[in-house]
Design a protein around this motif. Structure first.
Motif, PDB file in Angstrom:
ATOM      1  N   MET A   7       0.763  -1.391  -0.028  1.00  0.00           N
ATOM      2  CA  MET A   7       0.057   0.213  -0.014  1.00  0.00           C
ATOM      3  C   MET A   7       0.909   1.319  -0.081  1.00  0.00           C
ATOM      4  O   MET A   7       1.847   1.548   0.882  1.00  0.00           O
ATOM      5  CB  MET A   7      -0.964   0.116   1.183  1.00  0.00           C
ATOM      6  N   VAL A   8       0.827   2.163  -0.904  1.00  0.00           N
ATOM      7  CA  VAL A   8       1.306   3.360  -1.142  1.00  0.00           C
ATOM      8  C   VAL A   8       0.499   4.599  -0.958  1.00  0.00           C
ATOM      9  O   VAL A   8      -0.480   4.575  -1.496  1.00  0.00           O
ATOM     10  CB  VAL A   8       2.053   3.596  -2.382  1.00  0.00           C
ATOM     11  N   CYS A   9       0.826   5.101   0.091  1.00  0.00           N
ATOM     12  CA  CYS A   9      -0.168   6.702   0.376  1.00  0.00           C
ATOM     13  C   CYS A   9       0.637   7.637   1.030  1.00  0.00           C
ATOM     14  O   CYS A   9       1.934   7.510   1.389  1.00  0.00           O
ATOM     15  CB  CYS A   9      -1.174   6.061   1.241  1.00  0.00           C
ATOM     16  N   VAL A  38      -2.948   1.592  -4.167  1.00  0.00           N
ATOM     17  CA  VAL A  38      -3.288   3.113  -4.163  1.00  0.00           C
ATOM     18  C   VAL A  38      -4.443   3.675  -4.260  1.00  0.00           C
ATOM     19  O   VAL A  38      -5.660   3.039  -4.731  1.00  0.00           O
ATOM     20  CB  VAL A  38      -2.104   3.754  -5.126  1.00  0.00           C
ATOM     21  N   GLY A  39      -4.582   4.837  -3.730  1.00  0.00           N
ATOM     22  CA  GLY A  39      -6.032   5.531  -3.748  1.00  0.00           C
ATOM     23  C   GLY A  39      -5.826   6.489  -4.992  1.00  0.00           C
ATOM     24  O   GLY A  39      -5.091   6.323  -5.859  1.00  0.00           O
ATOM     25  N   VAL A  48       2.450   8.340  -7.334  1.00  0.00           N
ATOM     26  CA  VAL A  48       2.377   6.696  -7.526  1.00  0.00           C
ATOM     27  C   VAL A  48       1.963   6.364  -8.854  1.00  0.00           C
ATOM     28  O   VAL A  48       2.386   5.708  -9.769  1.00  0.00           O
ATOM     29  CB  VAL A  48       1.825   6.125  -6.488  1.00  0.00           C
ATOM     30  N   LEU A  49       0.632   6.788  -9.362  1.00  0.00           N
ATOM     31  CA  LEU A  49       0.158   6.559 -10.701  1.00  0.00           C
ATOM     32  C   LEU A  49       0.736   6.793 -11.856  1.00  0.00           C
ATOM     33  O   LEU A  49       0.969   6.301 -12.854  1.00  0.00           O
ATOM     34  CB  LEU A  49      -1.283   7.143 -10.504  1.00  0.00           C
ATOM     35  N   SER A  50       1.252   8.339 -11.756  1.00  0.00           N
ATOM     36  CA  SER A  50       2.262   8.747 -12.848  1.00  0.00           C
ATOM     37  C   SER A  50       3.377   7.929 -13.189  1.00  0.00           C
ATOM     38  O   SER A  50       3.758   7.647 -14.081  1.00  0.00           O
ATOM     39  CB  SER A  50       2.401  10.244 -12.313  1.00  0.00           C
ATOM     40  N   ALA A  51       3.971   7.621 -11.812  1.00  0.00           N
ATOM     41  CA  ALA A  51       5.287   6.998 -11.967  1.00  0.00           C
ATOM     42  C   ALA A  51       4.968   5.299 -12.561  1.00  0.00           C
ATOM     43  O   ALA A  51       5.662   5.079 -13.386  1.00  0.00           O
ATOM     44  CB  ALA A  51       6.065   6.535 -10.697  1.00  0.00           C
ATOM     45  N   ALA A  52       3.847   4.566 -12.208  1.00  0.00           N
ATOM     46  CA  ALA A  52       3.529   3.586 -12.624  1.00  0.00           C
ATOM     47  C   ALA A  52       3.188   3.657 -14.268  1.00  0.00           C
ATOM     48  O   ALA A  52       3.494   2.873 -14.979  1.00  0.00           O
ATOM     49  CB  ALA A  52       2.358   2.877 -12.005  1.00  0.00           C
TER      50      ALA A  52
END
Length: 82
Positions: A7-9, A38-39, A48-52
């Protein structure tokens, strides 16, 4: 072998240097084959979403959000509305 989820937050407001650090952490976790949970808020979740996405590893990400797939019900803190 079952992949372990992480979980990354974090904060809804992150500096550019923090965003860069988040990207490095995410890259490392993805390289290990981890599943990221992630949320969908601005700030850390968005980083996080951008990096993924940049890494081409969206299949390793699980996003949990309290709104519909088209963003219906998203609030101003959601990465969907930015």
């Amino acid at each position: 072998m079952e992949k372990k989820a992480v979980m990354v937050c974090g904060s809804r407001s992150v500096s550019a240097s923090a965003g860069h650090l988040i990207g490095q952490v995410v890259s490392g976790l993805l390289a290990e084959g981890r599943i990221l949970v992630v949320g969908c808020a601005t700030g850390a979740d968005e980083a996080v979403l951008s990096a993924a996405l940049s890494a081409g590893c969206v299949s390793q990400v699980r996003v949990y959000a309290a709104f519909g797939p088209d963003g219906l019900g998203a609030c101003r803190w959601s990465a969907v509305s930015s």
